[in-house]
Structure formats: C-alpha cells, structure tokens
Design an enzyme around this catalytic site. Structure first.
Site, PDB file in Angstrom:
ATOM      1  CG  HIS A 191     -46.107  14.827 -37.613  1.00 19.17           C
ATOM      2  ND1 HIS A 191     -46.374  15.021 -39.071  1.00 19.17           N
ATOM      3  CD2 HIS A 191     -45.120  13.623 -37.679  1.00 19.17           C
ATOM      4  CE1 HIS A 191     -45.701  14.030 -39.660  1.00 19.17           C
ATOM      5  NE2 HIS A 191     -44.810  13.459 -38.979  1.00 19.17           N
ATOM      6  CG  ASP A 207     -47.772  16.405 -41.681  1.00 18.50           C
ATOM      7  OD1 ASP A 207     -47.857  15.267 -42.026  1.00 18.50           O
ATOM      8  OD2 ASP A 207     -47.414  16.827 -40.549  1.00 18.50           O
TER       9      ASP A 207
END
Length: 353
Positions: free
Chosen positions: A209, A181
């Site tokens: 996440h 990410d």
C-alpha cells in the site's frame, strides 16, 4: 393495530433492524486512533451496520493516545447522541489493555505519521515500537480468533510486525488495507467508461500500500447488457491501462492531500468497512477483492511478506485466487513492489536488534 400479527406489531414498535439484532450477541470491535480523521469517519459507519450488516449489534472499543483523550471522549458522546440501534456499548480509553479486552475485530488506524522533514527510518522506528506493544496487548487480551486489519502506514510492514509479536493470533487473521486502492481502481475505470462503479469487478492491487503498488486491470470485467466484457476490450487503449490508470491509482492519495490539504479519511473508512464486511460475510460469487495478507509464495511472491493479492472470502476465511495469467508488465510491477516490501521489512527488523 389489533389485526396485525404479534411479529408485525413488534416490528412496528421497535423497528425491523433492532428486532433482527435481538437474537445476536454483540461483536466487540476495537478502533485505534479513534479520535483522528479516519476513526471519526469510521465509527459511525460501524455503528450503523455498514461493516457487519443491519442485523449485527456491536460494542465499540475506542483507543487513542493520552493527548487525544478529551477528543476521544467527544467521539463517544457523539456516538451516544446518534442513538444507533445496533450500538450496544462504547468503551473510550487511552489504555491499550482495556481497549483490547475481548475484542473480536481490531482495526488498527493509529500510528506515527510521516511529517515534513521526518526521515523514513524515524517513522519506521516509531511504528515498530507502537505495533510491537499493541501486538502484545492483542495477544494477551483479545478474543480467540480475533481478526485484525491494519490501516496505518506503512500498513503492510506494520501488519508484519504485529503478526510476529502476536504469535497466538493465526497469520491468516492479520491483514492490511489495500481495499482503498482496489476501490480507487474500480472508480477510475468506471469514470473512464462513464458507467456505474458497481458494474466493474475483479481489478487487482498487487503488493504494497504505497506508490509502488501494482494496480492490474488485465482480469477486470464490466457487466453490460450483452453480458460480461473485459475492461481491456471496452477501453481499447493499452497505453491508458498501462500508464495513466496505474499512475491514477498510485497517486490518488497524494491528489486528495493536494485538494483537501488533508489525507483520505472518508474513503479510507469506507474501504475498511468493505474489507471487514467481505472478510466476515463473504465476497459475491465470481468476484474477488484485494487484501494485504501473509504471502504463501503464490505468484512467485516471497513468503514472509504481507502482500496484497486478489482474494475471495467465504465463512470468515480468505483464499488467494489461483491460476491467473501474469503478463510481463504485471510481473515487473509485482516484483518491484515486493522488492520495496523486502526493504521495508529489513529496515523494520533492524530496530528490533
């Protein structure tokens, strides 16, 4: 050739990488789910030195489930055929105890994935069982001070289960992957500004996440010819930073599935290499990265969660970056993703009763 020094002749004959590696003991690295997409992309990167450097020999321990044994053996065959100078051995097995034996680094890619029609609680139940068993094996058979990176989703909660069932492994040694990410955030800003991604630094991924993660560019900077400038100043569009940028990072995985009909593999493998590389070898001065780590209460995040923070790394240890200003939108985003992690933890622990 006779006019060359002995060292130069050795370098010519065996290659500089191989010679540098002569004096180092191999690091044993376990990859679970090694016959899958991410594992297949990851293991050659490790063998080539992307993860630990071009002078660090490695021995790979590859683990997968019995139905994937033939494919796993095929991965081993390809690793041998690639003749990587740094690769000093390959263990391919469906036995978790054998896979964990003496490993210094464990990259947990394997897990039960959610499929169409599968309830979230069923996915969580299966992963609790998997990570409880693998934690016990790491506890008994891994090397002392083994570093663990959990990639399989739900990564934060899988890491938490693993931590609780491998109590002899220090909590600081168990992490989960949010570097993917983080890298997506860097790439999104670089595209927006039409610059190279290496000129962008210090984005943050807060929290889980998952689609509730909070990508934060408020402290990010760009290296320009006139020196470092803030991303906020250069983009000059708060709406984009607070809406489109956040949505881009949160939904990037779904966009890749839509495009490829498969989930992220290459980028996830690369991010796993980045995570371990920086953890072991250190982050550059003045630069931080994002890692899912055990919360100590920093920034008002409840202790007892595996939560993504901005961290710096030095000599194999990570430290949460302290003293960053948190504005109201960031606070709300950080709290929302913490709430989801608390809910995941509660659900996961309900299967342990």
């Amino acid at each position: 050739m006779s006019s060359l020094s002995l060292f130069q002749r050795i370098v010519v004959r065996c290659g500089l990488t191989s010679c540098r590696a002569m004096g180092k003991q191999p690091v044993k690295i376990m990859v679970t789910g090694a016959a899958g997409q991410i594992g297949y992309a990851l293991v050659p990167m490790i063998a080539r030195g992307v993860m630990l450097g071009s002078d660090q020999p490695v021995i790979l321990h590859l683990l997968d489930i019995p139905p994937s044994a033939e494919a796993l053996n095929g991965v081993k065959m390809e690793l041998i055929d690639a003749a990587f100078p740094l690769l000093k051995g390959v263990v391919a097995t469906t036995n978790v105890e054998e896979a964990c034996g003496g490993v210094n680094i464990a990259i947990m890619v394997g897990g039960f994935r959610r499929k169409e029609g599968t309830e979230r609680k069923d996915v969580m139940s299966k992963n609790v069982s998997i990570y409880k068993a693998q934690a016990s094996a790491l506890e008994q058979y891994a090397a002392a001070n083994c570093k663990v990176l959990v990639v399989a989703n739900p990564a934060n909660t899988n890491a938490l289960i693993l931590k609780d069932f491998a109590p002899s492994i220090p909590a600081k040694n168990i992490t989960c992957l949010t570097r993917l990410d983080h890298n997506r955030a860097l790439g999104g800003i670089a595209q927006r500004l039409n610059i190279h991604v290496s000129d962008v630094k210090n984005v943050i991924i807060w929290g889980n996440h998952s689609s509730t993660q909070y990508p934060d560019a408020s402290h990010a900077t760009v290296i320009t010819q006139a020196g470092e400038k803030s991303v906020k100043e250069l983009i000059a569009d708060d709406k984009w930073l607070h809406d489109e940028f956040i949505s881009f990072v949160q939904q990037r995985g779904a966009a890749i599935i839509k495009a490829r009909k498969l989930s992220s593999a290459l980028s996830a493998a690369s991010a796993a290499c980045d995570h371990i590389h920086d953890w072991v070898l250190g982050t550059p001065k003045g630069t931080w990265t994002s890692m899912g780590v055990y919360s100590d209460g920093s920034y008002g995040v409840p202790p007892g969660l595996i939560y993504s923070f901005p961290v710096t790394c030095n000599k194999g240890e990570w430290s949460i970056v302290q003293g960053l200003r948190i504005d109201e939108p960031s606070r709300a985003g950080m709290d929302a993703t913490a709430k989801e992690l608390i809910e995941e933890k509660t659900l996961a622990y309900s299967f342990l009763d």
